[in-house]
Design an enzyme around this catalytic site. Structure first.
Site, PDB file in Angstrom:
ATOM      1  N   ASP A  75       0.838  -1.205   0.000  1.00  0.00           N
ATOM      2  CA  ASP A  75       0.000   0.000   0.000  1.00  0.00           C
ATOM      3  C   ASP A  75       0.875   1.259   0.000  1.00  0.00           C
ATOM      4  O   ASP A  75       0.366   2.381  -0.103  1.00  0.00           O
ATOM      5  CB  ASP A  75      -1.023   0.005   1.150  1.00  0.00           C
ATOM      6  N   SER A  76       2.193   1.077   0.028  1.00  0.00           N
ATOM      7  CA  SER A  76       3.114   2.192  -0.236  1.00  0.00           C
ATOM      8  C   SER A  76       2.824   2.802  -1.608  1.00  0.00           C
ATOM      9  O   SER A  76       3.246   3.922  -1.890  1.00  0.00           O
ATOM     10  CB  SER A  76       4.576   1.711  -0.165  1.00  0.00           C
TER      11      SER A  76
ATOM     12  N   ASP B 134      -1.142  -6.089  -0.296  1.00  0.00           N
ATOM     13  CA  ASP B 134      -1.503  -5.496   0.999  1.00  0.00           C
ATOM     14  C   ASP B 134      -3.005  -5.270   1.111  1.00  0.00           C
ATOM     15  O   ASP B 134      -3.630  -4.775   0.159  1.00  0.00           O
ATOM     16  CB  ASP B 134      -0.850  -4.103   1.128  1.00  0.00           C
TER      17      ASP B 134
ATOM     18  N   LYS C 276      -1.172  -9.329   2.760  1.00  0.00           N
ATOM     19  CA  LYS C 276      -0.408  -8.900   3.945  1.00  0.00           C
ATOM     20  C   LYS C 276      -1.292  -7.973   4.776  1.00  0.00           C
ATOM     21  O   LYS C 276      -2.011  -7.147   4.220  1.00  0.00           O
ATOM     22  CB  LYS C 276       0.878  -8.175   3.548  1.00  0.00           C
TER      23      LYS C 276
ATOM     24  N   GLU D 254      -1.079  -5.476   8.459  1.00  0.00           N
ATOM     25  CA  GLU D 254      -0.274  -4.912   9.540  1.00  0.00           C
ATOM     26  C   GLU D 254      -0.848  -5.443  10.850  1.00  0.00           C
ATOM     27  O   GLU D 254      -2.046  -5.313  11.115  1.00  0.00           O
ATOM     28  CB  GLU D 254      -0.283  -3.378   9.462  1.00  0.00           C
TER      29      GLU D 254
ATOM     30  N   GLU E  92       9.496  -4.099  10.306  1.00  0.00           N
ATOM     31  CA  GLU E  92       9.896  -2.797   9.755  1.00  0.00           C
ATOM     32  C   GLU E  92      10.321  -1.828  10.861  1.00  0.00           C
ATOM     33  O   GLU E  92       9.668  -1.722  11.920  1.00  0.00           O
ATOM     34  CB  GLU E  92       8.725  -2.167   8.969  1.00  0.00           C
TER      35      GLU E  92
HETATM   36  O1  KIV Z   1       3.525  -1.076   1.642  1.00  0.00           O
HETATM   37  C1  KIV Z   1       4.666  -1.537   1.534  1.00  0.00           C
HETATM   38  O2  KIV Z   1       5.373  -1.337   0.543  1.00  0.00           O
HETATM   39  C2  KIV Z   1       5.165  -2.340   2.630  1.00  0.00           C
HETATM   40  C3  KIV Z   1       6.634  -2.612   2.649  1.00  0.00           C
HETATM   41  C4  KIV Z   1       7.311  -1.406   3.137  1.00  0.00           C
HETATM   42  C5  KIV Z   1       6.964  -3.804   3.445  1.00  0.00           C
HETATM   43  O3  KIV Z   1       4.439  -2.705   3.501  1.00  0.00           O
END
Ligand code: KIV
Length: 271
Positions: free
Chosen positions: A49-50, A88, A118, A120, A187
């Site tokens: 989600d970056s 994510d 994924k 959090e 992280e």
């Molecule tokens: O959103 C993302 O790119 C991430 C990575 C930083 C692990 O969660």
């Protein structure tokens, strides 16, 4: 179903089996051409989600939607054929109940074809992870600095300076591992704490701003390619993309203004 879905991809259990073995190579991708290149090198590609920050220009990941993740997940799945693709779940689509997490994750997997999601993982997450895994959804967890919680944490600073917080991060990782996650991203913690997490869980740890002792590493690809002048301390720039783009666009601008582009090679001549 397209032919590429039948190609042999790395699986979540294969990633888990790499605990303590050869380091697991991971990077983020958000589009098909980048995914095609990364696929030659990476065991795991994360549609993070970056994307909200490095592609859409948001200041945090909080504004990212499930539709955005699905669109970028579809693009990455068109480009990657071999790596495990993980997408994510964005903020607000999984935290309040395991059922909601299942609906979001199932939609992501159905509409993108990715093999895992994924989340959090705060202390609330174990029940959700077990619920998803029991229902066929491989889950990668994410502990330490959790960017979706930056408004509670007070920013993107490294976590675990205080013992109580460091202990909580180790506990969250153990809970995520015991609940059935196939791997856990660690992280923004000290190398010492990352090593403690790695020793405390039975699944691979994937470090970002963590330790070379983690079972694998991940970086945000535009960060490591040098697309931005400002990046977190833990990012190593392996290229200078910002400079390459600036130099190329400056040369193009000059050639257009001087009528040097398009040249003979770039124009059609019909006989
Ligand atoms: O959103 C993302 O790119 C991430 C990575 C930083 C692990 O969660």
């Amino acid at each position: 179903m397209s032919a590429q879905n039948f190609a042999k991809r790395v699986t979540a259990p294969e990633i888990t089996a790499r605990k303590g073995g050869d380091p697991i190579v991971c990077l983020t991708a958000y589009d098909a051409p980048t995914a095609t290149i990364l696929d030659e090198y990476c065991d795991l590609i994360l549609v993070g989600d970056s994307v909200g920050m490095v592609v859409h220009g948001l200041t945090t990941t909080v504004g990212v939607t499930l539709d955005m993740m699905i669109m970028h997940g579809q693009a990455v799945m068109r480009g990657a054929r071999k790596a495990l693709v993980v997408v994510d779940l964005p903020f607000g689509y999984y935290e309040d109940s395991p059922e909601r997490a299942f609906q979001s994750a199932a939609r992501v997997m159905r509409e993108t074809g990715c093999q895992a999601v994924k989340i959090e993982s705060g202390s609330y997450a174990a029940e959700t992870i077990a619920y998803l895994v029991e229902r066929g959804i491989p889950v990668m967890s994410h502990v330490g600095l959790r960017p979706q919680s930056m408004n509670v944490l007070g920013g993107f600073r490294a976590r675990g300076r205080r013992k109580i917080v460091a202990d909580e991060i180790v506990e969250n990782a153990i809970a995520a591992s015991d609940a059935g996650s196939f791997a856990v991203v660690v992280e923004g913690v000290s190398a010492e704490l990352a090593d403690k997490v790695t020793q405390s869980v039975s699944i691979p740890t994937i470090g970002i701003g963590a330790s070379a002792g983690c079972d694998g590493q991940i970086l945000v690809t535009p960060d490591m390619l040098g697309l931005f002048s400002r990046v977190p301390k833990f990012v190593k720039k392996y290229a200078q993309m910002e400079k390459i783009i600036r130099d190329s666009v400056a040369e193009y601008t000059r050639e257009v203004r001087e009528r040097k582009f398009p040249g003979e090679d770039n124009t059609y001549k019909f006989k």
